[in-house]
Design a protein around this motif. Structure first.
Motif, PDB file in Angstrom:
ATOM      1  N   ARG A 131      19.939 -26.922  13.565  1.00 53.85           N
ATOM      2  CA  ARG A 131      18.806 -27.182  14.458  1.00 53.85           C
ATOM      3  C   ARG A 131      17.801 -28.103  13.761  1.00 53.85           C
ATOM      4  NH1 ARG A 131      16.222 -21.989  17.025  1.00 53.85           N
ATOM      5  NH2 ARG A 131      15.205 -23.691  18.164  1.00 53.85           N
ATOM      6  N   PRO A 132      17.753 -29.349  14.139  1.00 55.30           N
ATOM      7  CA  PRO A 132      16.813 -30.277  13.506  1.00 55.30           C
ATOM      8  C   PRO A 132      15.358 -29.864  13.651  1.00 55.30           C
ATOM      9  CG  PRO A 132      18.472 -31.463  14.779  1.00 55.30           C
ATOM     10  CD  PRO A 132      18.632 -30.016  15.103  1.00 55.30           C
ATOM     11  N   THR A 133      15.020 -29.148  14.729  1.00 56.45           N
ATOM     12  CA  THR A 133      13.625 -28.763  14.947  1.00 56.45           C
ATOM     13  C   THR A 133      13.133 -27.745  13.931  1.00 56.45           C
ATOM     14  OG1 THR A 133      14.356 -27.068  16.535  1.00 56.45           O
ATOM     15  CG2 THR A 133      13.766 -29.232  17.420  1.00 56.45           C
ATOM     16  N   LEU A 134      14.031 -27.137  13.159  1.00 59.77           N
ATOM     17  CA  LEU A 134      13.620 -26.135  12.168  1.00 59.77           C
ATOM     18  C   LEU A 134      13.369 -26.734  10.796  1.00 59.77           C
ATOM     19  CD1 LEU A 134      16.064 -23.190  13.005  1.00 59.77           C
ATOM     20  CD2 LEU A 134      13.789 -23.634  13.943  1.00 59.77           C
ATOM     21  N   LYS A 135      13.761 -27.964  10.602  1.00 61.47           N
ATOM     22  CA  LYS A 135      13.605 -28.580   9.281  1.00 61.47           C
ATOM     23  C   LYS A 135      12.124 -28.785   8.966  1.00 61.47           C
ATOM     24  CE  LYS A 135      18.078 -30.907   9.369  1.00 61.47           C
ATOM     25  NZ  LYS A 135      18.799 -32.201   9.352  1.00 61.47           N
ATOM     26  N   GLY A 136      11.782 -28.511   7.703  1.00 67.39           N
ATOM     27  CA  GLY A 136      10.400 -28.670   7.270  1.00 67.39           C
ATOM     28  C   GLY A 136       9.557 -27.423   7.429  1.00 67.39           C
ATOM     29  N   ARG A 137      10.068 -26.381   8.071  1.00 68.19           N
ATOM     30  CA  ARG A 137       9.312 -25.141   8.232  1.00 68.19           C
ATOM     31  C   ARG A 137       9.690 -24.167   7.120  1.00 68.19           C
ATOM     32  NH1 ARG A 137      10.185 -22.999  14.151  1.00 68.19           N
ATOM     33  NH2 ARG A 137       9.137 -21.255  13.140  1.00 68.19           N
ATOM     34  N   ASP A 138       8.665 -23.590   6.495  1.00 68.80           N
ATOM     35  CA  ASP A 138       8.915 -22.682   5.378  1.00 68.80           C
ATOM     36  C   ASP A 138       9.451 -21.329   5.847  1.00 68.80           C
ATOM     37  OD1 ASP A 138       8.042 -24.608   3.623  1.00 68.80           O
ATOM     38  OD2 ASP A 138       5.957 -23.921   3.678  1.00 68.80           O
ATOM     39  N   ALA A 142      13.439 -14.446  12.682  1.00 69.06           N
ATOM     40  CA  ALA A 142      14.867 -14.095  12.573  1.00 69.06           C
ATOM     41  C   ALA A 142      15.658 -14.571  13.785  1.00 69.06           C
ATOM     42  CB  ALA A 142      15.018 -12.592  12.393  1.00 69.06           C
ATOM     43  N   ASP A 143      15.070 -14.483  14.981  1.00 66.82           N
ATOM     44  CA  ASP A 143      15.788 -14.889  16.185  1.00 66.82           C
ATOM     45  C   ASP A 143      15.980 -16.394  16.266  1.00 66.82           C
ATOM     46  OD1 ASP A 143      16.086 -12.294  17.083  1.00 66.82           O
ATOM     47  OD2 ASP A 143      14.173 -12.303  18.145  1.00 66.82           O
ATOM     48  N   GLU A 144      15.259 -17.156  15.461  1.00 64.88           N
ATOM     49  CA  GLU A 144      15.453 -18.599  15.431  1.00 64.88           C
ATOM     50  C   GLU A 144      16.657 -19.002  14.595  1.00 64.88           C
ATOM     51  OE1 GLU A 144      11.223 -20.779  15.743  1.00 64.88           O
ATOM     52  OE2 GLU A 144      11.401 -19.469  13.976  1.00 64.88           O
ATOM     53  N   THR A 145      17.189 -18.060  13.830  1.00 64.64           N
ATOM     54  CA  THR A 145      18.258 -18.391  12.891  1.00 64.64           C
ATOM     55  C   THR A 145      19.649 -18.100  13.431  1.00 64.64           C
ATOM     56  OG1 THR A 145      18.175 -16.210  11.830  1.00 64.64           O
ATOM     57  CG2 THR A 145      16.694 -17.914  10.980  1.00 64.64           C
ATOM     58  N   GLY A 146      19.775 -17.200  14.397  1.00 69.21           N
ATOM     59  CA  GLY A 146      21.097 -16.861  14.907  1.00 69.21           C
ATOM     60  C   GLY A 146      21.030 -15.729  15.906  1.00 69.21           C
ATOM     61  N   ASN A 147      22.187 -15.372  16.444  1.00 71.58           N
ATOM     62  CA  ASN A 147      22.284 -14.316  17.459  1.00 71.58           C
ATOM     63  C   ASN A 147      22.557 -12.979  16.785  1.00 71.58           C
ATOM     64  OD1 ASN A 147      22.187 -16.187  19.768  1.00 71.58           O
ATOM     65  ND2 ASN A 147      24.190 -16.846  19.034  1.00 71.58           N
ATOM     66  N   LEU A 148      21.696 -12.000  17.053  1.00 74.47           N
ATOM     67  CA  LEU A 148      21.848 -10.684  16.443  1.00 74.47           C
ATOM     68  C   LEU A 148      23.117 -10.009  16.950  1.00 74.47           C
ATOM     69  CD1 LEU A 148      20.688  -8.379  14.703  1.00 74.47           C
ATOM     70  CD2 LEU A 148      19.521  -7.560  16.758  1.00 74.47           C
ATOM     71  N   LEU A 149      23.948  -9.550  16.003  1.00 72.92           N
ATOM     72  CA  LEU A 149      25.156  -8.792  16.344  1.00 72.92           C
ATOM     73  C   LEU A 149      24.945  -7.306  16.137  1.00 72.92           C
ATOM     74  CD1 LEU A 149      27.800 -11.098  14.611  1.00 72.92           C
ATOM     75  CD2 LEU A 149      27.235 -11.008  17.047  1.00 72.92           C
TER      76      LEU A 149
END
Length: 595
Positions: A131-138, A142-149
């Protein structure tokens, strides 16, 4: 003589080990008490003194005052010194026990190290690359990183799939499909959402929360949630090309055909006829009502003329050949075609797919570019709107592919498609083929089925095999009763070595030896008996693992969601009562019937 596993130890052996254990424990406690008292003497300035390390001292410490053995040391110091090592030993045992409990309880299954790519750190790194929109954010949610299993059993951590994974979940009714998979996936979705279902439970729990993200579109032609019609979809708008017309015809045919791989002459001919009629209506600007009239009267030449007027001469000739064929054959083809679109004879269903200037039009191409939510609800069985539901779901997914291509190859944020009851209300005939590239487009599809056979009845054995192979993440939950399928899963999970002791006794003494044999990591009976709320995770490239699902009603924000869900349930009930003229409605008791 050699003793087997069941009788390797007799009563004499057990007693010997028990006595030895008592002796070791007593000596350990005695040594700790001696050490503690001596350290107390040293720390209070009386030197490192200790009584004799003898049996008499052990008996004295047990039956008399321990402080008497260190007369120059204050009694409180002696007792404190003797207690401290015992507390430290207890703490050490607790830490070791906790560490052992964190290890996999089932040998042969994947642990944290093997699943590192699905753990928080690994999935965060993966999300930044996708996801290019996440680059540069420190810091990332958690939900921005993947789908919870779910959580790796027995004690975590949580596991997530990446935004380029596509998922297939198989579990019986009441095993947690809605509460542990569908609802959390909709609530946590980062982009646009498409949900199909034959019940209103997921809709009721998630609608209020999804309104905070964007517009909520509810396509409910059969009154599953008793929602008033607030939108329309131009069904014929997808039929301006031969491919689009054939796909829509295929969805209607699949809604009445139990096995897409077994099309007889009438089914195939009916699909060809519907393709021509859809194409004629779309190109000629006709309405769905006109299409139904053409089906009712095969002698009507209007669709043939419209095809010729738009330059589709070959299609027009084919349709004309069908009309001019033997009467029995023509009538059989048209009757089959009429049956596939019979749901459109219901004016309440027809109103949802016909233009209405007073209501907003749902546009799939706009939907996939935002954070809106589309609920597609339909009943099972005869008269269902499954063909329409599949058509709209397919149009939205294909719009997502087009949007991804325009964005450089992948949607960001990703599109989430939860195809609950896919075998009943969303029979997209070529879904197994589409699965292979949805993930690479940023389209996270989750197909929920009750069993492997249920999918095979819709897509055929070959199609279901293709869907199984294309899914990069598979969850197998409770209640899988297909013996052949469960046996195959046990084989896929694999085997592990089990050490078996063997004891030999002779006049010269007793000797012990060990041999190794292989056992199934998860025998079929254990897979079938998986507890509710748990699932076997099969992810590409790693060994299987057992996870615990995370139902929405056990999360921290359950209070807000539950209150909104109760309000929505009450609204559904009220609408049902109003529709039935004040009678007692038959509604789904969702709170008491948590899957």
């Amino acid at each position: 003589m050699s003793a087997g596993r069941g009788g390797a130890r007799g009563p004499h052996d057990e007693l010997t080990w028990a006595v030895a254990g008592v002796i070791v424990a007593a000596l350990t406690l005695f040594s700790l008490a001696m050490l503690g008292g001596s350290l107390a003497s040293l720390l209070t300035g009386h030197g490192f003194t200790h009584p004799p390390y003898a049996l008499s001292t052990l008996m004295g410490l047990t039956i008399s005052d321990p402080a008497a053995y260190w007369p120059s040391t204050p009694a409180w110091a002696v007792y404190t010194g003797m207690t401290a090592p015992l507390l430290l030993l207890t703490a050490l045992v607790a830490v070791v026990t906790a560490a052992l409990r964190r290890r996999d309880t089932t040998p042969g299954l994947a642990g944290r190290r093997e699943l590192a790519g699905m753990c928080p750190d690994g999935i965060t790194d993966r999300a930044r690359s996708l996801r290019p929109t996440l680059k540069g954010r420190d810091r990332l949610d958690a939900d921005e990183t993947g789908n919870l299993l779910g959580d790796l059993m027995p004690n975590g951590p949580e596991l997530r799939s990446s935004f380029e994974d596509v998922e297939l979940d198989l579990m019986a009714p009441r095993a947690g499909k809605s509460t542990g998979i569908a609802i959390p996936r909709v609530l946590r979705a980062q982009g646009a959402v498409v949900l199909t279902s034959n019940k209103s439970d997921v809709y009721a729990v998630t609608r209020a929360q999804r309104e905070n993200a964007g517009t909520v579109w509810t396509f409910d032609p059969q009154g599953i949630a008793h929602t008033p019609r607030g939108m329309w979809w131009n069904m014929l708008g997808e039929c301006h090309t031969i491919e689009g017309a054939r796909r829509l015809a295929g969805h209607f045919v699949a809604s009445v055909n139990d096995d897409a791989s077994k099309k007889d002459f009438w089914i195939s001919a009916a699909q060809n006829t519907l393709t021509a009629l859809f194409l004629a209506a779309a190109r000629g600007g006709a309405a769905v009502q006109d299409l139904l009239a053409w089906l009712a009267d095969p002698a009507d030449r209007t669709p043939i003329d419209l095809l010729r007027d738009t330059g589709l001469d070959a299609m027009a000739e084919q349709l004309q050949g069908t009309v001019r064929g033997a009467v029995e054959t023509r009538d059989g083809i048209y009757e089959t075609a009429r049956q596939t679109v019979s749901c459109l004879l219901d004016p309440e269903i027809l109103a949802w797919v016909a233009p209405d200037p007073d209501l907003p039009e749902f546009r799939p191409d706009r939907h996939v570019a935002g954070r809106d939510t589309l609920y597609l609800l339909s009943k099972d069985g005869g008269g269902s709107a499954a063909g329409v539901i599949a058509g709209l779901a397919d149009a939205t997914l294909r719009a997502g592919v087009v949007a991804a291509e325009r964005m450089g190859g992948r949607l960001d944020p990703p599109l989430t498609a939860v195809l609950d009851e896919a075998a009943n209300v969303c029979r997209i005939s070529d879904l197994p083929d589409l699965y292979s590239h949805f993930g690479s487009r940023g389209i996270n599809v989750v197909t929920l089925l009750q069993s492997y056979r249920q999918g095979a009845r819709v897509w055929g054995e070959a199609g279901m095999d293709a869907l199984w192979s294309a899914a990069t993440v598979k969850l197998l939950g409770a209640g899988l009763d297909d013996a052949d399928f469960v046996q195959k899963i046990s084989t896929l999970v694999g085997q592990h070595d089990v050490r078996t002791p063997s004891i030999s006794r002779s006049r010269d003494g007793t000797s012990r030896s060990y041999s190794y044999r292989q056992e199934a990591v998860l025998p079929p009976d254990k897979i079938r008996a998986l507890p509710k709320g748990t699932a076997l995770l099969l992810a590409t490239g790693v060994r299987p693992a057992l996870i615990r699902l995370r139902p929405w009603f056990k999360e921290a924000d359950v209070g807000v969601i539950s209150a909104a869900a109760k309000a929505e349930e009450a609204a559904i009930t009220q609408r049902a009562v109003a529709k039935l003229g004040g009678g007692t409605p038959v509604v789904e008791a969702m709170s008491a019937d948590k899957e």
